[in-house]
Design a protein around this motif. Structure first.
Motif: not given
Length: 163
Positions: A4-7, A119-133
């Motif tokens: 799943m990560f490779l994808e 996407i919450d407007k509160e975070i849309i102007n953040e430079e980077r976001m983190s996620f589980h791939p």
């Protein structure tokens, strides 16, 4: 079945999207996930997979992981009678993901292209976001602009909302 990560990695590479990867033991809680990425620049997100009462509409909501979701407000935004967390079964049917790994990268597996992204407007102007791939043994940090580029590349409109 393909890793799943490779994808996810292949898709990001194909789009020329750089990301920072942190590998760690399975993050079974938000608290544990946060510990693994402590000190790294980027907003900690939580991605929720939601559905309406009849399971005819599906929503992926991305917001700051420290914020509490106002279900009534979200229900109004999407004009639904009732909103709830989608079941494990729906999560697997729609994105082939187990619980605890929900992220926008699961949309790669959404053949029907029937999940609406918010996407919450509160975070849309953040430079980077983190996620589980698509695995809870890794966390990636990606520029918000690149997240939007990725979503566009797979045919998903990102709806920015005030929640």
């Amino acid at each position: 079945m393909m890793d799943m990560f490779l994808e996810v990695k292949e898709k990001l590479d194909e789009l020329d999207i750089p990301f920072e990867l942190v590998e760690h033991e399975p993050a079974v809680t938000m608290e544990l996930a946060d510990k693994f990425i402590e000190g790294i620049e980027g907003v900690r997100t939580k991605t929720m997979f939601l559905t309406n009462r009849k399971k005819t509409e599906f929503y992926l909501l991305i917001m700051d992981d420290s914020k509490r979701l106002d279900m009534l407000r979200f229900k109004e935004i999407v004009s639904a009678n009732q909103i709830k967390m989608a079941s494990e079964k729906s999560l697997y049917e729609k994105m082939m993901l187990p619980p605890g790994t929900v992220s926008p990268f699961g949309l790669l597996n959404n053949k029907e292209k029937d999940i609406k992204v918010y996407i919450d407007k509160e975070i849309i102007n953040e430079e980077r976001m983190s996620f589980h791939p698509n695995t809870n043994e890794k966390t990636i940090f990606i520029k918000t602009s690149d997240l939007l580029k990725y979503l566009e590349s797979i045919g998903c409109d990102a709806n920015v909302i005030e929640i």
